[in-house]
Design a protein around this motif. Structure first.
Motif, mmCIF file in Angstrom:
data_model
loop_
_atom_site.group_PDB
_atom_site.id
_atom_site.type_symbol
_atom_site.label_atom_id
_atom_site.label_comp_id
_atom_site.label_asym_id
_atom_site.label_seq_id
_atom_site.Cartn_x
_atom_site.Cartn_y
_atom_site.Cartn_z
ATOM 1 N N SER A 168 0.827 -1.211 0.000
ATOM 2 C CA SER A 168 0.000 0.000 0.000
ATOM 3 C C SER A 168 0.859 1.259 0.000
ATOM 4 C CB SER A 168 -0.965 -0.010 1.187
ATOM 5 O OG SER A 168 -0.262 0.063 2.411
ATOM 6 N N HIS A 169 1.948 1.241 0.765
ATOM 7 C CA HIS A 169 2.933 2.321 0.758
ATOM 8 C C HIS A 169 4.192 1.781 1.411
ATOM 9 C CE1 HIS A 169 0.975 2.569 4.648
ATOM 10 N NE2 HIS A 169 1.847 3.444 5.089
ATOM 11 N N PHE A 170 5.228 2.604 1.502
ATOM 12 C CA PHE A 170 6.546 2.056 1.799
ATOM 13 C C PHE A 170 7.026 2.305 3.220
ATOM 14 C CE2 PHE A 170 6.322 2.110 -2.764
ATOM 15 C CZ PHE A 170 6.966 0.932 -3.129
ATOM 16 N N ASP A 171 6.146 2.635 4.145
ATOM 17 C CA ASP A 171 6.542 2.708 5.550
ATOM 18 C C ASP A 171 6.971 1.318 6.024
ATOM 19 O OD1 ASP A 171 5.922 5.357 5.486
ATOM 20 O OD2 ASP A 171 4.211 5.241 6.861
ATOM 21 N N LEU A 172 7.919 1.289 6.953
ATOM 22 C CA LEU A 172 8.517 0.023 7.371
ATOM 23 C C LEU A 172 7.491 -0.955 7.915
ATOM 24 C CD1 LEU A 172 11.188 -1.543 7.773
ATOM 25 C CD2 LEU A 172 11.284 -0.571 10.076
ATOM 26 N N ASP A 173 6.466 -0.453 8.615
ATOM 27 C CA ASP A 173 5.485 -1.372 9.194
ATOM 28 C C ASP A 173 4.578 -1.986 8.142
ATOM 29 O OD1 ASP A 173 4.382 1.196 8.857
ATOM 30 O OD2 ASP A 173 2.866 0.879 10.391
ATOM 31 N N HIS A 174 4.723 -1.567 6.887
ATOM 32 C CA HIS A 174 3.937 -2.143 5.799
ATOM 33 C C HIS A 174 4.777 -2.930 4.798
ATOM 34 C CE1 HIS A 174 -0.020 -0.157 6.572
ATOM 35 N NE2 HIS A 174 0.770 0.565 7.341
ATOM 36 N N VAL A 175 6.085 -2.705 4.786
ATOM 37 C CA VAL A 175 6.930 -3.407 3.800
ATOM 38 C C VAL A 175 8.129 -4.107 4.418
ATOM 39 C CG1 VAL A 175 6.261 -1.786 1.983
ATOM 40 C CG2 VAL A 175 8.379 -1.383 3.260
ATOM 41 N N GLY A 176 8.337 -3.959 5.720
ATOM 42 C CA GLY A 176 9.541 -4.518 6.338
ATOM 43 C C GLY A 176 9.646 -6.024 6.249
ATOM 44 N N GLY A 177 8.505 -6.719 6.093
ATOM 45 C CA GLY A 177 8.521 -8.177 6.014
ATOM 46 C C GLY A 177 8.615 -8.725 4.612
ATOM 47 N N VAL A 201 1.917 -1.510 -6.601
ATOM 48 C CA VAL A 201 2.436 -0.563 -5.612
ATOM 49 C C VAL A 201 1.996 0.839 -5.965
ATOM 50 C CG1 VAL A 201 4.449 -2.040 -5.238
ATOM 51 C CG2 VAL A 201 4.606 -0.137 -6.861
ATOM 52 N N GLY A 202 2.128 1.718 -4.973
ATOM 53 C CA GLY A 202 1.931 3.135 -5.186
ATOM 54 C C GLY A 202 3.265 3.816 -5.431
ATOM 55 N N PRO A 203 3.307 5.144 -5.288
ATOM 56 C CA PRO A 203 4.532 5.892 -5.598
ATOM 57 C C PRO A 203 5.646 5.617 -4.595
ATOM 58 C CG PRO A 203 2.866 7.347 -4.671
ATOM 59 C CD PRO A 203 2.197 6.042 -4.908
ATOM 60 N N ALA A 204 6.847 5.344 -5.115
ATOM 61 C CA ALA A 204 8.037 5.196 -4.275
ATOM 62 C C ALA A 204 8.583 6.576 -3.945
ATOM 63 C CB ALA A 204 9.082 4.360 -4.996
ATOM 64 N N SER A 205 9.279 6.670 -2.809
ATOM 65 C CA SER A 205 9.751 7.991 -2.381
ATOM 66 C C SER A 205 11.264 8.125 -2.374
ATOM 67 C CB SER A 205 9.211 8.316 -0.983
ATOM 68 O OG SER A 205 9.636 7.342 -0.045
ATOM 69 N N ASP A 206 12.003 7.001 -2.360
ATOM 70 C CA ASP A 206 13.452 7.129 -2.294
ATOM 71 C C ASP A 206 14.120 5.885 -2.872
ATOM 72 O OD1 ASP A 206 13.323 5.138 -0.274
ATOM 73 O OD2 ASP A 206 13.264 6.638 1.310
ATOM 74 N N ALA A 207 15.456 5.882 -2.820
ATOM 75 C CA ALA A 207 16.224 4.789 -3.417
ATOM 76 C C ALA A 207 15.969 3.463 -2.722
ATOM 77 C CB ALA A 207 17.711 5.132 -3.387
ATOM 78 N N ALA A 208 15.704 3.496 -1.408
ATOM 79 C CA ALA A 208 15.433 2.249 -0.682
ATOM 80 C C ALA A 208 14.158 1.590 -1.189
ATOM 81 C CB ALA A 208 15.335 2.526 0.816
ATOM 82 N N ASP A 209 13.145 2.398 -1.487
ATOM 83 C CA ASP A 209 11.903 1.855 -2.054
ATOM 84 C C ASP A 209 12.174 1.230 -3.415
ATOM 85 O OD1 ASP A 209 10.808 3.034 0.177
ATOM 86 O OD2 ASP A 209 9.835 4.673 -0.913
ATOM 87 N N ASP A 210 12.963 1.924 -4.230
ATOM 88 C CA ASP A 210 13.291 1.403 -5.561
ATOM 89 C C ASP A 210 14.054 0.090 -5.466
ATOM 90 O OD1 ASP A 210 12.079 3.562 -6.834
ATOM 91 O OD2 ASP A 210 13.933 4.737 -6.864
ATOM 92 N N ARG A 211 14.952 -0.031 -4.492
ATOM 93 C CA ARG A 211 15.704 -1.283 -4.327
ATOM 94 C C ARG A 211 14.786 -2.431 -3.943
ATOM 95 N NH1 ARG A 211 19.540 2.159 -1.927
ATOM 96 N NH2 ARG A 211 18.784 1.647 0.161
ATOM 97 N N LEU A 212 13.816 -2.154 -3.080
ATOM 98 C CA LEU A 212 12.865 -3.197 -2.688
ATOM 99 C C LEU A 212 12.099 -3.707 -3.902
ATOM 100 C CD1 LEU A 212 11.427 -4.813 -0.442
ATOM 101 C CD2 LEU A 212 9.833 -2.901 -0.230
ATOM 102 N N LEU A 213 11.657 -2.799 -4.746
ATOM 103 C CA LEU A 213 10.925 -3.201 -5.948
ATOM 104 C C LEU A 213 11.838 -3.953 -6.913
ATOM 105 C CD1 LEU A 213 8.763 -0.002 -6.567
ATOM 106 C CD2 LEU A 213 8.181 -2.079 -5.293
ATOM 107 N N ALA A 214 13.094 -3.539 -6.999
ATOM 108 C CA ALA A 214 14.043 -4.252 -7.853
ATOM 109 C C ALA A 214 14.275 -5.668 -7.335
ATOM 110 C CB ALA A 214 15.363 -3.481 -7.920
ATOM 111 N N ASP A 215 14.316 -5.841 -6.017
ATOM 112 C CA ASP A 215 14.486 -7.178 -5.435
ATOM 113 C C ASP A 215 13.279 -8.063 -5.761
ATOM 114 O OD1 ASP A 215 16.928 -6.467 -4.386
ATOM 115 O OD2 ASP A 215 16.162 -6.083 -2.357
ATOM 116 N N VAL A 233 -0.377 15.490 -3.081
ATOM 117 C CA VAL A 233 -0.296 14.327 -2.195
ATOM 118 C C VAL A 233 1.072 13.689 -2.338
ATOM 119 C CG1 VAL A 233 -1.292 12.103 -1.587
ATOM 120 C CG2 VAL A 233 -2.764 13.950 -2.376
ATOM 121 N N GLU A 234 1.842 13.686 -1.261
ATOM 122 C CA GLU A 234 3.183 13.122 -1.285
ATOM 123 C C GLU A 234 3.138 11.614 -1.072
ATOM 124 O OE1 GLU A 234 5.958 14.777 -1.931
ATOM 125 O OE2 GLU A 234 4.826 16.641 -2.196
ATOM 126 N N PRO A 235 4.158 10.889 -1.570
ATOM 127 C CA PRO A 235 4.241 9.463 -1.254
ATOM 128 C C PRO A 235 4.185 9.251 0.258
ATOM 129 C CG PRO A 235 5.850 10.040 -2.927
ATOM 130 C CD PRO A 235 5.266 11.335 -2.430
#
Length: 239
Positions: A39-48, A61-75, A111-113
């Motif tokens: 739903s979004h990239f806060d740790l309590d929603h994507v950490g697992g 997914v919705g909009p990514a906000s930084d390089a860490a989000d992009d890396r997760l999607l790349a993984d 509306v920001e990510p």
């Protein structure tokens, strides 16, 4: 939160840690995820998410906000998932259910990510299951303002189950829950959390619209299914 239909599985968010998610999937006998919704990239929603990399066919997914989000999607993509950014109006099929994305808008504007750009979606029975499957609404962490914008963009259908937004915070739009008129409200929330979630204000709101609350901090694992003979909703919890 998991949605299952005709042998297909959707996972909506992954929680803060991979170990509890892995244990949950093992308990329920789930090896493969047909649809992952972040739903979004806060740790309590994507950490697992690490627990399901290599086990996902499609991720939305919705909009990514930084390089860490992009890396997760790349993984996820490296693990074989087709990763798609979605916006209002996108849809698809999961078993006998059709899902429709209600938020965010294609043009986010101011509306920001984050919470207010959460992917919100509804599941509804399709074909022969139009009247026999549970309808459900997943609201991510949308706050009152974004809930109002989502509702202004188009109607929200009545559902059997609503995944309550933002772990039961007070930042909610009563009119949205009135329109959803859900029988069951599911709140994913940590025990003894520092935020006071779910709030008394939110619980009073749900009680006022006739939605019965089930919450992970007090009920543990919760399973929801259609009752026999189309007589509503059946709920089981481990506690």
């Amino acid at each position: 939160m998991l949605v299952r239909s005709a042998g297909r599985v959707a996972l909506v968010d992954t929680g803060p840690l991979p170990e509890p998610l892995g244990a949950c999937l093992d308990t329920l006998g789930i090896g493969r995820i047909d649809l992952l919704v972040l739903s979004h990239f806060d740790l309590d929603h994507v950490g697992g998410t690490e627990a399901v990399i290599g086990r996902v066919d499609r991720a939305i997914v919705g909009p990514a906000s930084d390089a860490a989000d992009d890396r997760l999607l790349a993984d996820l993509a490296a693990g074989g998932a087709v990763v798609e950014r979605v916006s209002r109006g996108d849809s698809g099929v999961l078993g006998e259910l059709r899902f429709t994305v209600l938020w965010p808008r294609a043009r986010l504007g101011t509306v920001e990510p984050g919470n207010d750009a959460s992917v919100a979606l509804e599941f509804a029975g399709a074909g022969d299951c139009a009247s026999g499957c549970l309808g459900s609404l997943f609201l991510g962490d949308l706050g009152e303002q974004s809930q109002a914008l989502m509702l202004a963009a188009g109607p929200v259908s009545p559902v059997d189950v609503v995944k309550v937004s933002h772990h039961g915070s007070a930042d909610q739009l009563p009119r949205l829950y009135e329109r959803a008129s859900a029988t069951v409200g599911l709140i994913g929330v940590g025990a003894d959390n520092d935020y006071g979630h779910p709030t008394d204000e939110l619980l009073d709101l749900l009680a006022g619209v006739g939605t019965t609350v089930w919450r992970t901090d007090t009920d543990g694992l919760i399973l929801v299914s259609p009752a026999a003979a189309d007589e509503g909703v059946r709920v089981w919890s481990e506690r």
